[in-house]
Design an enzyme around this catalytic site. Sequence first.
Site, PDB file in Angstrom:
ATOM      1  CE1 TYR A 272       1.589  14.395  10.077  1.00  0.00           C
ATOM      2  CE2 TYR A 272       2.009  15.089   7.836  1.00  0.00           C
ATOM      3  CZ  TYR A 272       1.217  14.439   8.750  1.00  0.00           C
ATOM      4  OH  TYR A 272       0.080  13.823   8.322  1.00  0.00           O
TER       5      TYR A 272
ATOM      6  NE  ARG B 233       5.713   9.744   3.358  1.00  0.00           N
ATOM      7  CZ  ARG B 233       5.176  10.731   4.068  1.00  0.00           C
ATOM      8  NH1 ARG B 233       5.466  11.978   3.776  1.00  0.00           N
ATOM      9  NH2 ARG B 233       4.377  10.475   5.091  1.00  0.00           N
TER      10      ARG B 233
ATOM     11  CD  GLU C 286      -2.462  -1.206   2.812  1.00  0.00           C
ATOM     12  OE1 GLU C 286      -2.034  -0.464   3.722  1.00  0.00           O
ATOM     13  OE2 GLU C 286      -3.421  -1.974   2.975  1.00  0.00           O
ATOM     14  N   PRO C 287       1.711   1.448  -0.983  1.00  0.00           N
ATOM     15  CG  PRO C 287       2.875   1.482  -3.016  1.00  0.00           C
ATOM     16  CD  PRO C 287       1.947   0.626  -2.186  1.00  0.00           C
TER      17      PRO C 287
ATOM     18  CB  CYS D  30      -3.107  35.457  10.744  1.00  0.00           C
ATOM     19  SG  CYS D  30      -3.233  36.791   9.558  1.00  0.00           S
ATOM     20  CD  GLU D  31      -2.829  29.868  13.140  1.00  0.00           C
ATOM     21  OE1 GLU D  31      -2.106  29.649  14.126  1.00  0.00           O
ATOM     22  OE2 GLU D  31      -4.065  29.961  13.187  1.00  0.00           O
TER      23      GLU D  31
ATOM     24  CE1 TYR E 124      -0.748  10.577   3.301  1.00  0.00           C
ATOM     25  CE2 TYR E 124       1.551  10.388   2.617  1.00  0.00           C
ATOM     26  CZ  TYR E 124       0.363   9.796   2.986  1.00  0.00           C
ATOM     27  OH  TYR E 124       0.270   8.431   3.037  1.00  0.00           O
TER      28      TYR E 124
HETATM   29  C1  LIG Z   1      -1.115   6.077   5.215  1.00  0.00           C
HETATM   30  C2  LIG Z   1      -1.234   4.633   4.953  1.00  0.00           C
HETATM   31  C3  LIG Z   1      -0.531   4.045   3.903  1.00  0.00           C
HETATM   32  C4  LIG Z   1       0.414   4.808   3.010  1.00  0.00           C
HETATM   33  O1  LIG Z   1       1.563   5.243   3.673  1.00  0.00           O
HETATM   34  P1  LIG Z   1       2.773   5.882   2.846  1.00  0.00           P
HETATM   35  O2  LIG Z   1       3.754   6.238   3.892  1.00  0.00           O
HETATM   36  O3  LIG Z   1       2.244   7.068   2.126  1.00  0.00           O
HETATM   37  O4  LIG Z   1       3.275   4.833   1.922  1.00  0.00           O
HETATM   38  C5  LIG Z   1      -0.717   2.690   3.681  1.00  0.00           C
HETATM   39  N1  LIG Z   1      -1.545   1.948   4.449  1.00  0.00           N
HETATM   40  C6  LIG Z   1      -2.236   2.480   5.489  1.00  0.00           C
HETATM   41  C7  LIG Z   1      -3.123   1.614   6.295  1.00  0.00           C
HETATM   42  C8  LIG Z   1      -2.105   3.839   5.764  1.00  0.00           C
HETATM   43  O5  LIG Z   1      -2.781   4.363   6.800  1.00  0.00           O
END
Ligand SMILES: *Cc1c(COP(=O)(O)O)cnc(C)c1O
Length: 419
Positions: free
Chosen positions: A318, A278, A275-276, A344-345, A373
């Site tokens: 972050y 980023r 699940e990539p 204004c922060e 993100y």
């Molecule tokens: C955020 C998230 C991702 C993706 O994370 P990356 O750091 O963007 O690769 C994958 N799986 C789950 C469950 C997430 O919450």
Amino acid sequence: MDHFNSRNGVMFAEDVDLRTIADAVGTPVYVYSSATLERHFNVFHEAFAPLDPLVCFAVKANSNQAVLATLAKAGAGADVVSGGELKRALAAGIAPEKIVFSGVGKTADEMRLALEAGILQFNIESEPELEALNAVAASLGVVAPVSVRVNPDVDAKTHAKISTGKAENKFGISWQKVDMLYERMRTMANIKATGVDVHIGSQLTELEPFRAAFARVVELVKSLRAAGHDIHHIDLGGGLGIPYDPDVAAPPAPAAYGALIRDVLAGLDCRIILEPGRLIAGNAGILLTRVLYEKIGDNRTFYILDGAMNDLMRPAMYDAFHHIVPVEDQAGDSFAADFVGPVCESSDVFGTGRATKRLKAGDLVAIKSAGAYGAVMSSTYNSRPLVAEVLVKGDAYAVVRPRVEVEDLIAMDKVPDWI
Ligand SMILES: *Cc1c(COP(=O)(O)O)cnc(C)c1O
């Protein structure tokens, strides 16, 4: 590697001059590169090629329909964390059998939507959530495919706000308790356990935490199988980091990550899901913004940009580092300056003490690595228009989200007639 390159001292996105986009669409604007999205997806997929994984893009990183459709065409599935993201993934043409549903708080309505669509699997994060899914599946007369998200209690060694795999985080089921949940599933008529899921955090810059977590998951798969569960999916989450700062060593490449996974999972006959987010989208996008003013303070110089924290939240949220570069090469000596937005922060700061050549009002600046993100977290705070997005392909570009103007925002408010 990305496709934002300098040509004769001017930054291009693929074959498009960024000045052209800024003039035509206005600033601030996100600019994404199709070739970079495709390249990142293909490099990642190839790192696992012998395992034929299902690569589910984490939609929360960038949910623009044009970005999702580009990745769908390249073969991506989707990891979604809400009914809204599920609708976006389906609308972009991602097949339901390539969609996994993660997240700690799925509502009954979201579960129904996903069951009706026929998604590949639910990643379940608590026993009450499992009970709720069983009830919704029963009401529809279907069986829900489930993986339990295990919390392996390893330190991802990343920023505390994006670490998810320690015992104190809200995510997953502790690995000591997970057997119980699979036993419970055996007794549920409308739930079928198909796999195991883990995701330990984001922007990981070392491989060891992955190794520790995945080794634990492999042990779990073996013991669940020994107990008679038919486990044939293993979802390893996302989280591999990307280079943000050119002065810091880059995180391990996808090839090294792929080799680690092949090593840890050797002989385990399981469909692999990754699940990539980023890694695919981060360096495929920039936030293009203009200098409004050069403000010379008592002991530092500020470049006040027309982009702000509402357009790109990561630095404020972050303490994230984003490399900031002028679109046109400048002459003269470098000095240290702060790049800030007009909101204004005090946290509306993109970078402090950055080495830069002297800039002037109207100069364009690219805030790099903003494709993940970035736009998804944008807001209209300070009643600023919602930032626009552009996708480039070769020498062509298209506005893939027009700027939402303040007049449109005002029109959404309703004034009751008692005022
Ligand atoms: C955020 C998230 C991702 C993706 O994370 P990356 O750091 O963007 O690769 C994958 N799986 C789950 C469950 C997430 O919450």
